[in-house]
Design an enzyme around this catalytic site. Structure first.
Site, mmCIF file in Angstrom:
data_model
loop_
_atom_site.group_PDB
_atom_site.id
_atom_site.type_symbol
_atom_site.label_atom_id
_atom_site.label_comp_id
_atom_site.label_asym_id
_atom_site.label_seq_id
_atom_site.Cartn_x
_atom_site.Cartn_y
_atom_site.Cartn_z
ATOM 1 N N TYR B 92 42.558 53.343 -69.741
ATOM 2 C CA TYR B 92 44.006 53.339 -69.519
ATOM 3 C C TYR B 92 44.303 52.843 -68.107
ATOM 4 C CZ TYR B 92 48.776 54.895 -68.669
ATOM 5 O OH TYR B 92 50.106 54.916 -68.366
ATOM 6 N N GLU B 177 51.966 48.582 -68.095
ATOM 7 C CA GLU B 177 50.938 49.468 -68.652
ATOM 8 C C GLU B 177 50.038 48.752 -69.637
ATOM 9 O OE1 GLU B 177 51.544 53.867 -70.310
ATOM 10 O OE2 GLU B 177 51.918 52.395 -71.883
#
Lengths: 285, 347
Positions: B92, B177
């Site tokens: 992530y 992101e």
């Protein structure tokens, strides 16, 4: 009162624009010490008796000043803010729609210079019947002992007006601004109110988005003065920008419930409706 | 403003962040351009958890893809057809505006592919960046070494972090992101992409500026027009408190000229559920008589039969009230009284 006093001398940046001109007049009528205006390329002009200079530095060669109020359009506001931050102690940024990356730079620049920035996207600051560095309608305010701080303009006028009607005058109202990144936080305003001799109680007007209110709650736990809080946006949907750039809920963060919970746990008194604020305040003082 | 995945991935590519080979499918014709099977078919919608909602499908052949695209087309305009990637591990990465301190914040984790809010705190790496000095490559390496081990992958991930930060700054993002960043062999590939761009940076990012009115549609039947964002939210909350259902949020900003009022009324009336219009104006510096004339003028032009309730306070209030009353509009100076009247009218 906090951050300002009757002697605070103010420079108006963007004084020759429509808004700058208009509010310079209103501030002068209120008694604000406006000593100079700045608009690049407009040196020599006079606005409501106030001399205009090309730069803040140049204005300071002729006049002493501690503060500035900025009415410069968003694309140029960062530069104007940097200029004020370098030379002054207090900078109030009225301008709306400043990109958030510019606001991060303004905040960092202020940190490095030890300058207090209020806003952007704020109605400013007012010490009722003494001075105002802002655009708020003075009629709704009254001098007194309640410190008020808010992320919203008209909602703070609504509540100030309700307070004034009940004879609950205000020491200072500080609009911290409706953007996601602002120069001065609720917590810093509360810290100043706690130290201020003229403030006996505090009203905090928050709204959805970010965690200003949660951070402020950590300080409210330690405060001796009572705090009444109202949070707007209980019925706001997620991931929608509710007018203010900062009023947006992402995932589990920034909900009204989370803010009310934090404030309650810190000992603040929660008003369900804006109109309940004076009643609550009267009960506790 | 959130971008679609395909738009965000285009930006990733421009910055040299590797994304799967893909084709944007607007109609069945476009599927002919797909020469990589099996293929992942991803509906381009703006809400999360598409997997759970059945909005990501897989196909092994052109024929199968045609069927699946037809199903997905019910939910969206565009579908991203993407090469299926063999995943060894999911990481992530994101860069976000940390509102609390007003600085960019890099968030990284060795646990990708799930909502970062559900990952254990110990497995999340956070680092603030100074906006003026920016992110140095060594800082990107310091983050990368905490979420991956292999030397080749470490170098690739460091590079992605560095590029993601640059993109975040240059494209005026609130959020950039990658979740997940797939490790596939010795490659690091952005499988998903989420970018939220700051609407206030429209003038330097080349996208269209939205109208000056901040409008959000809700599910009720009381149309709302309010000046100021905070007051507008408080108005919705007050209506709800008295068991009324707002049809929308609408902040018309500080002033309330006839022009703005006309636009606002048009917008609110475009929602057919609206049975009543509730206008809440706190005229600070704007004069109430001007606001009242604006309301009457706008209503006359729009010829609406729907009842209108106005709460109006401020300078020249009496004159403003008289103008509205003469036009047969309910007018109050107390917000609660106005809301109570609204309740009476809606019932």
């Amino acid at each position: 009162m906090i951050f300002v006093d009757k002697d605070t001398r103010v420079i108006v940046q963007g004084i020759t624009g429509r808004q700058g001109r208009f509010h310079t007049k209103l501030m002068l009528e209120y008694g604000t010490e406006i000593v100079a205006g700045v608009t690049p390329g407009k040196k020599g002009e006079v606005v409501h008796g106030v001399k205009v200079f090309n730069t803040v530095e140049e204005a300071l060669e002729e006049e002493d000043a501690e503060a500035s109020i900025i009415f410069v359009p968003a694309p140029f506001a960062k530069d104007a803010a940097f200029e004020a931050i370098e030379h002054l102690d207090l900078v109030v940024i009225i301008t709306e729609h400043i990109p958030v990356h510019d606001s991060m730079e303004i905040k960092e620049y202020a940190r490095k210079h030890g300058t207090r920035v209020i806003g952007p996207n704020t109605p400013g600051i007012i010490a009722p019947e003494i001075t105002k560095i802002g655009i708020m309608p003075e009629k709704v305010f009254k001098k007194g002992f309640v410190g008020v701080t808010s992320r919203s303009g008209t909602l703070s006028y609504e509540i100030a007006s309700a307070l004034s009607k009940e004879n609950l005058g205000q020491s200072t109202l500080v609009g911290i601004g409706g953007d996601a990144v602002v120069g001065t936080s609720f917590r810093e305003v509360l810290e100043a109110f706690e130290k201020d001799d003229e403030t006996e109680a505090v009203v905090l007007i928050g709204e959805i988005g970010g965690n200003e209110e949660e951070v402020a709650s950590e300080f409210i736990k330690k405060m001796k003065k009572p705090v009444v809080a109202y949070i707007a946006g209980l019925n706001a949907p997620k991931e929608k920008r509710m007018g203010h750039a900062g009023a947006i809920i992402y995932g589990k963060s920034g909900t009204a419930e989370s803010k009310i919970e934090a404030l309650k746990n810190a000992g603040a008194h929660i008003a369900k409706l804006p109109q309940d604020v004076p009643k609550l305040l009267k009960e506790i003082i | 403003m959130r971008l679609f995945e395909y738009e965000a991935k285009k930006i990733f590519s421009e910055y040299g962040i590797k994304v799967p080979k893909s084709v944007v499918v607007s109609n069945i014709e476009d599927l002919k351009k797909v020469d990589f099977y099996p293929v992942a078919l991803k509906a381009q919608v703006l809400h999360g958890s598409r997997g759970k909602a059945g909005l990501i499908k897989f196909a092994n052949s052109y024929e199968e893809a045609v069927e699946k695209v037809k199903e997905l087309k019910k939910f969206c305009e565009k579908i991203l057809a993407e090469e299926k990637i063999d995943i060894d591990k999911e990481l992530y990465l994101s860069v976000v505006v940390d509102r609390t301190v007003g600085k960019p914040l890099i968030i990284a984790s060795s646990e990708g592919g799930v909502d970062i809010e559900d990952v254990e705190k110990e497995k999340i790496i956070k680092k603030h960046v100074d906006v003026f000095t920016g992110l140095n490559p060594y800082e990107a390496r310091e983050i990368a070494r905490k979420i991956c081990e292999d030397n080749e992958i470490f170098k690739k991930v460091s590079d992605v972090i560095y590029k993601l930060y640059r993109l975040f700054r240059e494209k005026d993002c609130y959020l950039a992101e990658i979740n997940p960043l797939a490790i596939s062999g010795s490659d690091a590939i952005a499988l998903d992409a989420k970018i939220i761009v700051d609407e206030d940076a429209y003038y330097r990012q080349g996208f269209e500026k939205k109208g000056e009115l901040a409008y959000v549609e809700l599910s009720g039947n009381v149309g709302c027009i309010v000046n100021g964002a905070g007051l507008a939210m408080a108005t919705l909350d007050t209506l709800k408190h008295f068991d009324l259902e707002p049809a929308n949020f609408l902040d018309i900003g500080g002033g309330a000229s006839e022009e703005v009022m006309k636009k606002a009324l048009k917008l609110v009336l475009s929602n057919e559920r609206v049975r009543l219009i509730f206008i809440n104006i706190l005229g600070g510096i704007t004069r109430c008589d001007e606001v009242a004339r604006g309301i009457v003028g706008a209503l006359k032009e729009l010829k609406t039969e729907k009842p209108v309730i106005v709460r109006l306070v401020g300078t020249n209030e009496d004159e403003g009230r008289r103008i509205l009353e003469d036009a047969g509009i309910y007018v109050f100076s107390d917000m609660i009284e106005a809301v109570k009247k609204a309740k009476e009218v809606v019932k």
